[in-house]
Every structure is written in C-alpha cells, then in structure tokens.
Write an enzyme that holds these catalytic residues in place. Structure first.
Site, PDB file in Angstrom:
ATOM      1  N   ASP A  26      55.699  33.374  36.864  1.00  0.00           N
ATOM      2  CA  ASP A  26      55.323  34.747  36.610  1.00  0.00           C
ATOM      3  C   ASP A  26      54.352  34.725  35.428  1.00  0.00           C
ATOM      4  O   ASP A  26      54.314  33.745  34.673  1.00  0.00           O
ATOM      5  CB  ASP A  26      56.572  35.574  36.282  1.00  0.00           C
ATOM      6  CG  ASP A  26      56.238  37.011  35.973  1.00  0.00           C
ATOM      7  OD1 ASP A  26      55.583  37.666  36.813  1.00  0.00           O
ATOM      8  OD2 ASP A  26      56.625  37.482  34.886  1.00  0.00           O
ATOM      9  N   ASP A  28      53.066  37.989  33.159  1.00  0.00           N
ATOM     10  CA  ASP A  28      53.433  38.875  32.057  1.00  0.00           C
ATOM     11  C   ASP A  28      54.849  38.575  31.586  1.00  0.00           C
ATOM     12  O   ASP A  28      55.808  38.656  32.348  1.00  0.00           O
ATOM     13  CB  ASP A  28      53.350  40.341  32.494  1.00  0.00           C
ATOM     14  CG  ASP A  28      51.936  40.772  32.813  1.00  0.00           C
ATOM     15  OD1 ASP A  28      51.047  40.503  31.988  1.00  0.00           O
ATOM     16  OD2 ASP A  28      51.721  41.366  33.885  1.00  0.00           O
TER      17      ASP A  28
END
Length: 353
Positions: A26, A28
């Site tokens: 991922d 953010d």
C-alpha cells in the site's frame, strides 16, 4: 496438559522478505504520508528488490495516475516502473466496463486520473448525471456539495454507482482525515443505500490485477489498514504485514477480529527486512514473545518483561486474540481492553500505544 502453541502471528529467523518473491505495498501510510516518505522505507524497498522480491504498489487512492505515482516514488529514491503501480481508479473503470459493458456512458466525480482510467477502459464520459449508465466516484480534496448531489442524482436515475474505495479516513502527518468512505457515506445517507460496488481493497480485483502483472508464487501484502489491506489479502490467502506508520496503531491491532489479523507486525515497512520472532500462546489469554509475557487477571491483560517493544505488542495481540477466540473476553475497538504494566519496561511499552 499440552505445551505452548504458536500464535496466529508467524515467525522467521531470516529477514522476512527472503520468504517471498512478490511484495504488494500500500502507499499512503506505508511508503509515504502525503508526499513525505516514511523514514527508512525507501532503503528497505531497495533491499527487498535487490534480493529478487518484486515490489508492486497497490493503492486505494484514485486521485493520481500511475505515471504520477511512479514519478513521485522515483523522486523519493524508489525505483518504480509505471506497470508496477495499480490504482483503485484502474480497478473502478475495469469494474464498470465488466458490469455495464464497453462504451457505457459514465459520469465521473473525481480526479483527471479517474477520468483517464474510465476512458482507457473503453467507457464514454458524460457530463449530465441524468444520462449516465454508471457513475464513478473517486477522492479529490476539492469535492463539494454539488459533486455529491450529482452522484445522488445519477444513482436515482438508475446509474450503477461504483466507488473507488471505502476507506473512511486518509492518513496524513496530522493524523487521519476524512477519506473516500466518509464522502461516500454522505451520498449513501441521501440515497438510503450503499454504493453498488467498490473497487479498492479489500475487494479482490485490485490484488489479482497486481499479481497478474508480476506473477510470483509467494506474495505478501504490506499495509496499514486492517479492514482493507489486511482483510482483502487474508481473504485471498496471502500473507500479510501490518505496519503502524499509518492508520492503525498497536492498540488497534489488539482488538482486531479474525478476518483483519495480520501474520506479522511492524512499526514500518522497514520491518519487512527484519526477522520476526516466535510468538507462543500457553493458554487462552496468556502469550509470550522473547522475554515478554502476558496473562489475564480479572478481565485485564498484564504485561511484564523487557526488551524489544514491538515484541511486547506481539505478545499482547496474541494473548488478546486467543482470549477472544476462546470466549474468555470480548474485544471491542471502541473500548480497548485494559492493559496493566508490571514494571518500568512494560510502562514504556504502553506509552507507544
């Protein structure tokens, strides 16, 4: 009486990344916060890829095109070809095309990246929400009341409502802020129903798209959101590393339900290049990791020991999860269990909650 058993949390004596040939990251909250890289992560990613583990960046953020994401990562010192970025905008557009058919008229509220992805999927952009067969909703910080009203209007006129993701919050250096899920909830309240579909994690399409690009037989997902990154990967049988650099913290991990529990814990993605110690459960509510021990006492968890702080949290999680699974205690994210520190070292651990 049987001896201790290994907990849900797995262990490895060698650096964790050497067990895998693909790592899904991922962005953010894992690789960066807004445009600031998480300390130590760029160098760790270089170590991962140098060891032959392919890195793919899988993001629920639909506001930036893959080219922009790859460029941003490159400026942070992270080598990233464009085809190693998979966004929820791409997944949303593919989902609309699959459900509504090629060329379907689509009303878009979101970024230029989402509009580009919709066009690339062979869909037809329309400006009138009443004329849309589908509506694609993605996050941009400039979303206003008129945008939410247009989505509501399109859905009431029969448009199939696809949301790029349902993340309630967006991680920032100032803490979690309202995200896509919060905006979608405003429309859901007006409509009296939920979106027809969501494209990002934990939905399986975005993981499968990422894995198809690189192949590999031993993937691991590295994420900061238990209810999206970890839950979706668990559903597909992927191993998972939950990091505390974004949305979730150690105390959040303690109360996780089974579907959201990771295989490994880390402060940041840098822990992907570290060994993972063994965590054992001696009985429901009692666990250990290294020199740390946790047991239940009058409905509370008591922590004692010394050493690595993260290992202490591993032991607390294992104790809490085993107690909940055995019905000894009930875990509620809104009211975390009381943890008592037995000793100065344990008091230091609880300050990191």
């Amino acid at each position: 009486m049987s001896g201790p058993t290994e907990a849900k949390l797995k262990s490895t004596d060698e650096p964790l990344h050497r067990r895998y040939d693909v790592a899904l990251f991922d962005l953010d909250g894992v690789v960066y916060l807004l445009d600031t890289p998480v300390p130590g992560v760029p160098a760790a990613l270089e170590t991962v890829t140098d060891a032959g583990c392919e890195a793919v960046f899988v993001t629920n953020n639909a506001s930036r095109a893959p080219e922009e994401v790859a460029g941003a990562l490159t400026r942070m010192g992270i080598t990233c070809p464009v085809n190693r970025v998979v966004t929820s905008a791409q997944a949303a557009a593919a989902g609309i095309a699959a459900h509504c058919g090629s060329g379907a008229s689509t009303f878009v509220v979101g970024s230029n990246a989402l509009r580009t992805a919709v066009q690339a999927a062979g869909l037809t952009l329309v400006d009138d929400p009443r004329a849309a067969e589908a509506v694609a909703m993605g996050y941009v910080p400039t979303t206003n009341w008129r945008d939410l009203a247009d989505i509501t209007l399109a859905a009431r006129h029969g448009a199939w409502w696809m949301v790029a993701n349902l993340d309630a919050t967006l991680p920032t250096p100032d803490g979690p802020m309202p995200g896509m899920g919060a905006l979608a909830q405003a429309v859901a309240t007006a409509l009296g129903r939920s979106p027809d579909a969501a494209a990002g994690k934990p939905e399986p399409v975005i993981y499968r798209t990422a894995l198809e690009r690189v192949g590999g037989e031993r993937p691991i997902m590295v994420g900061d959101r238990p209810d999206s990154d970890i839950r979706g990967a668990n559903a597909l049988g992927l191993d998972t590393l939950l990091v505390f650099s974004g949305v979730a913290g150690p105390l959040d991990a303690v109360t996780l339900p089974p579907d959201d529990r990771p295989d490994y814990l880390g402060w940041t993605a840098e822990d992907l290049i570290q060994p993972q110690p063994t965590v054992t459960v001696s009985e429901p509510g009692a666990a250990g990791c290294g020199s740390w021990r946790v047991h239940t006492e009058s409905g509370r968890f008591v922590l004692r020991g010394q050493g690595d702080v993260l290992s202490a949290w591993r032991a607390v999680c294992a104790a809490a999860w085993s107690a909940a699974d055995a019905g000894v205690t009930r875990l509620d994210p809104r009211s975390p269990p009381e943890i008592l520190a037995d000793g100065e070292a344990a008091q230091t651990v609880l300050k990191t909650a």
